[in-house]
Design a protein around this motif. Sequence first.
Motif, PDB file in Angstrom:
ATOM      1  N   ASP A 306      36.904  13.469 -36.307  1.00  0.00           N
ATOM      2  CA  ASP A 306      38.199  13.847 -36.899  1.00  0.00           C
ATOM      3  C   ASP A 306      38.017  14.816 -38.064  1.00  0.00           C
ATOM      4  O   ASP A 306      38.735  15.814 -38.186  1.00  0.00           O
ATOM      5  CB  ASP A 306      38.948  12.594 -37.392  1.00  0.00           C
ATOM      6  N   VAL A 307      37.018  14.515 -38.919  1.00  0.00           N
ATOM      7  CA  VAL A 307      36.756  15.384 -40.082  1.00  0.00           C
ATOM      8  C   VAL A 307      36.255  16.741 -39.588  1.00  0.00           C
ATOM      9  O   VAL A 307      36.634  17.788 -40.112  1.00  0.00           O
ATOM     10  CB  VAL A 307      35.737  14.732 -41.056  1.00  0.00           C
ATOM     11  N   ASN A 308      35.403  16.716 -38.564  1.00  0.00           N
ATOM     12  CA  ASN A 308      34.851  17.972 -38.036  1.00  0.00           C
ATOM     13  C   ASN A 308      35.948  18.889 -37.501  1.00  0.00           C
ATOM     14  O   ASN A 308      35.893  20.112 -37.672  1.00  0.00           O
ATOM     15  CB  ASN A 308      33.827  17.665 -36.943  1.00  0.00           C
ATOM     16  N   GLN A 309      36.945  18.282 -36.875  1.00  0.00           N
ATOM     17  CA  GLN A 309      38.076  19.063 -36.361  1.00  0.00           C
ATOM     18  C   GLN A 309      38.799  19.762 -37.514  1.00  0.00           C
ATOM     19  O   GLN A 309      39.181  20.935 -37.412  1.00  0.00           O
ATOM     20  CB  GLN A 309      39.034  18.115 -35.637  1.00  0.00           C
ATOM     21  N   TRP A 310      38.956  19.031 -38.617  1.00  0.00           N
ATOM     22  CA  TRP A 310      39.610  19.590 -39.808  1.00  0.00           C
ATOM     23  C   TRP A 310      38.730  20.682 -40.441  1.00  0.00           C
ATOM     24  O   TRP A 310      39.232  21.700 -40.904  1.00  0.00           O
ATOM     25  CB  TRP A 310      39.887  18.455 -40.794  1.00  0.00           C
ATOM     26  N   ILE A 311      37.411  20.469 -40.409  1.00  0.00           N
ATOM     27  CA  ILE A 311      36.476  21.429 -40.999  1.00  0.00           C
ATOM     28  C   ILE A 311      36.547  22.795 -40.301  1.00  0.00           C
ATOM     29  O   ILE A 311      36.327  23.831 -40.934  1.00  0.00           O
ATOM     30  CB  ILE A 311      35.019  20.874 -40.976  1.00  0.00           C
ATOM     31  N   GLN A 312      36.855  22.785 -39.000  1.00  0.00           N
ATOM     32  CA  GLN A 312      36.941  24.045 -38.254  1.00  0.00           C
ATOM     33  C   GLN A 312      37.901  25.029 -38.916  1.00  0.00           C
ATOM     34  O   GLN A 312      37.758  26.245 -38.793  1.00  0.00           O
ATOM     35  CB  GLN A 312      37.411  23.799 -36.805  1.00  0.00           C
ATOM     36  N   GLU A 313      38.892  24.490 -39.639  1.00  0.00           N
ATOM     37  CA  GLU A 313      39.872  25.353 -40.314  1.00  0.00           C
ATOM     38  C   GLU A 313      39.516  25.583 -41.786  1.00  0.00           C
ATOM     39  O   GLU A 313      40.242  26.229 -42.526  1.00  0.00           O
ATOM     40  CB  GLU A 313      41.265  24.702 -40.250  1.00  0.00           C
ATOM     41  N   ASN A 314      38.385  24.987 -42.240  1.00  0.00           N
ATOM     42  CA  ASN A 314      38.003  25.092 -43.660  1.00  0.00           C
ATOM     43  C   ASN A 314      36.546  25.526 -43.786  1.00  0.00           C
ATOM     44  O   ASN A 314      35.643  24.703 -43.803  1.00  0.00           O
ATOM     45  CB  ASN A 314      38.191  23.740 -44.363  1.00  0.00           C
ATOM     46  N   GLU A 333      32.892  24.697 -54.944  1.00  0.00           N
ATOM     47  CA  GLU A 333      33.336  24.051 -56.194  1.00  0.00           C
ATOM     48  C   GLU A 333      34.855  24.141 -56.391  1.00  0.00           C
ATOM     49  O   GLU A 333      35.486  23.210 -56.883  1.00  0.00           O
ATOM     50  CB  GLU A 333      32.604  24.744 -57.361  1.00  0.00           C
ATOM     51  N   ASN A 334      35.461  25.257 -55.983  1.00  0.00           N
ATOM     52  CA  ASN A 334      36.895  25.479 -56.209  1.00  0.00           C
ATOM     53  C   ASN A 334      37.799  24.577 -55.359  1.00  0.00           C
ATOM     54  O   ASN A 334      38.974  24.418 -55.651  1.00  0.00           O
ATOM     55  CB  ASN A 334      37.264  26.950 -55.923  1.00  0.00           C
ATOM     56  N   PHE A 335      37.229  24.024 -54.277  1.00  0.00           N
ATOM     57  CA  PHE A 335      38.059  23.243 -53.352  1.00  0.00           C
ATOM     58  C   PHE A 335      37.714  21.748 -53.347  1.00  0.00           C
ATOM     59  O   PHE A 335      38.171  21.009 -52.481  1.00  0.00           O
ATOM     60  CB  PHE A 335      37.919  23.804 -51.924  1.00  0.00           C
ATOM     61  N   LYS A 336      36.877  21.321 -54.302  1.00  0.00           N
ATOM     62  CA  LYS A 336      36.364  19.941 -54.251  1.00  0.00           C
ATOM     63  C   LYS A 336      37.484  18.892 -54.291  1.00  0.00           C
ATOM     64  O   LYS A 336      37.451  17.922 -53.530  1.00  0.00           O
ATOM     65  CB  LYS A 336      35.342  19.689 -55.366  1.00  0.00           C
ATOM     66  N   ASP A 337      38.474  19.076 -55.150  1.00  0.00           N
ATOM     67  CA  ASP A 337      39.524  18.059 -55.289  1.00  0.00           C
ATOM     68  C   ASP A 337      40.399  17.966 -54.041  1.00  0.00           C
ATOM     69  O   ASP A 337      40.695  16.872 -53.554  1.00  0.00           O
ATOM     70  CB  ASP A 337      40.394  18.333 -56.526  1.00  0.00           C
ATOM     71  N   SER A 338      40.789  19.119 -53.514  1.00  0.00           N
ATOM     72  CA  SER A 338      41.642  19.110 -52.311  1.00  0.00           C
ATOM     73  C   SER A 338      40.857  18.582 -51.111  1.00  0.00           C
ATOM     74  O   SER A 338      41.397  17.870 -50.258  1.00  0.00           O
ATOM     75  CB  SER A 338      42.198  20.502 -52.028  1.00  0.00           C
ATOM     76  N   CYS A 339      39.561  18.904 -51.046  1.00  0.00           N
ATOM     77  CA  CYS A 339      38.719  18.422 -49.949  1.00  0.00           C
ATOM     78  C   CYS A 339      38.546  16.903 -50.020  1.00  0.00           C
ATOM     79  O   CYS A 339      38.604  16.220 -48.993  1.00  0.00           O
ATOM     80  CB  CYS A 339      37.341  19.096 -49.975  1.00  0.00           C
ATOM     81  N   GLU A 345      41.797  10.843 -46.673  1.00  0.00           N
ATOM     82  CA  GLU A 345      42.953  10.585 -45.806  1.00  0.00           C
ATOM     83  C   GLU A 345      42.545  10.500 -44.328  1.00  0.00           C
ATOM     84  O   GLU A 345      42.932   9.573 -43.610  1.00  0.00           O
ATOM     85  CB  GLU A 345      43.959  11.733 -45.999  1.00  0.00           C
ATOM     86  N   ILE A 346      41.727  11.459 -43.889  1.00  0.00           N
ATOM     87  CA  ILE A 346      41.297  11.497 -42.482  1.00  0.00           C
ATOM     88  C   ILE A 346      40.458  10.265 -42.137  1.00  0.00           C
ATOM     89  O   ILE A 346      40.671   9.619 -41.102  1.00  0.00           O
ATOM     90  CB  ILE A 346      40.499  12.794 -42.188  1.00  0.00           C
ATOM     91  N   MET A 347      39.493   9.921 -43.010  1.00  0.00           N
ATOM     92  CA  MET A 347      38.603   8.791 -42.737  1.00  0.00           C
ATOM     93  C   MET A 347      39.360   7.462 -42.725  1.00  0.00           C
ATOM     94  O   MET A 347      39.088   6.587 -41.904  1.00  0.00           O
ATOM     95  CB  MET A 347      37.461   8.753 -43.755  1.00  0.00           C
ATOM     96  N   GLU A 348      40.328   7.323 -43.626  1.00  0.00           N
ATOM     97  CA  GLU A 348      41.083   6.061 -43.695  1.00  0.00           C
ATOM     98  C   GLU A 348      42.027   5.896 -42.506  1.00  0.00           C
ATOM     99  O   GLU A 348      42.453   4.790 -42.194  1.00  0.00           O
ATOM    100  CB  GLU A 348      41.843   5.976 -45.021  1.00  0.00           C
ATOM    101  N   LYS A 349      42.333   7.023 -41.841  1.00  0.00           N
ATOM    102  CA  LYS A 349      43.231   6.957 -40.669  1.00  0.00           C
ATOM    103  C   LYS A 349      42.472   7.028 -39.344  1.00  0.00           C
ATOM    104  O   LYS A 349      43.079   7.148 -38.280  1.00  0.00           O
ATOM    105  CB  LYS A 349      44.239   8.115 -40.731  1.00  0.00           C
ATOM    106  N   ALA A 350      41.145   6.984 -39.410  1.00  0.00           N
ATOM    107  CA  ALA A 350      40.326   7.139 -38.194  1.00  0.00           C
ATOM    108  C   ALA A 350      40.687   6.092 -37.145  1.00  0.00           C
ATOM    109  O   ALA A 350      40.754   6.395 -35.956  1.00  0.00           O
ATOM    110  CB  ALA A 350      38.840   7.060 -38.537  1.00  0.00           C
TER     111      ALA A 350
END
Length: 371
Positions: A306-314, A333-339, A345-350
């Motif tokens: 699930d995370v890998n699918q999201w990573i494809q866009e990031n 470093e600039n995206f750490k908080d949003s990531c 969210e993704i892991m908790e909904k797996a």
Amino acid sequence: KFEKKIEKIQNEVFKLSKKKFNIASPKQLGEIIYNDLKIAKLKKTKKGSLATSAKVLEDLALTGHKFPKLIIEWRQDSKLKSTYTDALQDHINNKTKRVHTSFLLAATNTGRLASSDPNLQNIPIKTEEGRKIRQAFIAEKDSCIISADYSQIELRIMAHLSKDINLNSAFTDGKDVHSATAAEIFEVDINNVTGDQRRKAKAINFGLMYGMTAFGLTRQLGISRNDAQMYLDSYFSKYDGVLKYMNEIREQARKKHYVETIFGRRVHVPEINSGNGLRKKAAERAAINGPLQGSAADIIKKAMLDVNQWIQENSSIKMIMQVHDELVFEVDENFKDSCCKSIKEIMEKAVTLDVPLVVDINHGNNWDEAH
């Protein structure tokens, strides 16, 4: 640092033994313990050699003598140095200047991924010295490490599978599960649970997932057999759903020779009806643990997909490691908080269980800081 520390410990050992010897030699060490220093009565292994195992040394350390404590420390630091700080350098890739592990898909009975050559899943985290090794795993310039870890996932799976009311309500209400267990076992208010009571409850909670008996609890907590049995009896009277589940899973394994994860994947226990008592007991423990650890393995694999699918866009983030219930990422470093927010969210909904899945997530310049 390890080299200097090991040398210092070695000098202290020689001071106590009043002579130099090979600390790594069980034979020479046994001679010092039993014949020279006479710390304990002569104890031998089944093969007839002098007993110097970790368990023996831990028992001797309880007598208050400094010598066995130093040997334990020397062994721990020597292992960290040889297994990690020396060996990991040999695994640095010439092209990437990084360490790359291999993940084996079918190496474990429970279905967990296994890391090899080098094994990055067994780097110790409980000791300060072990955590120093994690500090060597650093992010690239302008990046940071994110560590996302499923909190008490096997206990949550136990709550889901056993349908135990008390265990389920502890997780659903967001209580500290070990304190909640201690409150039940020792019949005190959760706010009045002592650190010692929580420690004992934690040992029971985790021990039961590996089929631990009163004997095992006795050794782990250093308490009498009667006290250990009393704690277990008290636990099962309050968590009768867990007891029922454990009995049912053993029975199912005896009939089918396998148990299943929540996804229906089979974990085989061929020795469950063995005539050999030790093998049978080991198979019973594996039958209890199989659906728990096996389901945890399935869940984190699903989360990785699930995370890998999201990573494809990031493009700003890379998944770099899996350590049992933990995923490790390298992120701009600039995206750490949003990531962090998205990964959690993704892991908790797996998957959806009867109790919530909770992910502890953090970031830092190195793996230790992030964890």
